[in-house]
Design an enzyme around this catalytic site. Sequence first.
Site, PDB file in Angstrom:
ATOM      1  N   SER A 145      30.411  38.031  41.285  1.00  0.00           N
ATOM      2  CA  SER A 145      30.693  38.887  42.445  1.00  0.00           C
ATOM      3  C   SER A 145      31.256  40.202  41.945  1.00  0.00           C
ATOM      4  CB  SER A 145      31.699  38.214  43.377  1.00  0.00           C
ATOM      5  OG  SER A 145      32.169  39.133  44.360  1.00  0.00           O
ATOM      6  N   TYR A 158      39.986  35.018  44.601  1.00  0.00           N
ATOM      7  CA  TYR A 158      38.552  34.887  44.323  1.00  0.00           C
ATOM      8  C   TYR A 158      38.132  35.851  43.222  1.00  0.00           C
ATOM      9  CZ  TYR A 158      33.506  34.657  45.200  1.00  0.00           C
ATOM     10  OH  TYR A 158      32.141  34.500  45.068  1.00  0.00           O
TER      11      TYR A 158
END
Length: 237
Positions: A145, A158
């Site tokens: 990501s 995250y």
Amino acid sequence: MTEKPLANRTALVTGASRGIGAATAEALGKAGAHVILTARTASDLEAVEERIHQAGGSATIAPMDLSDLESIGRLGDAIAGRWDRLDALVLNAAMLGTLSPVPAIDAKEFSRLLTLNVAAQQALIAVFDPLLRRADPGRLIAVTSSVGAAPRAYWGAYGASKAALDTLVAAYAEEQRNLGKVKVAILDPGATRTKMRERAFPGEDPATLKGPEVVGERIAALLADGFETGHRERVGS
């Protein structure tokens, strides 16, 4: 790609019950690979398996919780007992966790997130490295990501897990660079219409996002066409 560029190849896709994982599994099956699907929910895996079969492909499901690290070893034993090599490993499984300020991160949830998003990925590499080395060559693609490289407020947990994953996989790529046994790539799917994206951006219009099939088809193309180890890319709209 030719009609079946991945014929006679075996691929393992994690987090394959929905979203990018499911789309990747279906794209690989369409390209001729036998796809091993793993995720926690058996019924969802069965639905993906059925779609692969209906499209003329072949698949095997392996329901499991990757956060149970011992189960990864059992999966490796099962696959090694049936196949003499693994041509491709797609590390897609991940959890988002709760978006919150860094001081408010829940310690127990953070531990679970790091277990799945980082420790389980290392365990998968360790278990399947021998089978990948038997392919010609084996290929590994890790799904990352952008928040792993560009920190964003409230995404600390995250983002930290994806930064760790990037470093882990990039180090593995460097280790393989001169060996030539396993080709390693990192792929950032970009903004994609998934349940995880919906949770993170509840007010976003999903119609403005590309579908997960775009990412799945790109992963299939990378595996079919080949890439140099250390390859990294972001999938556009």
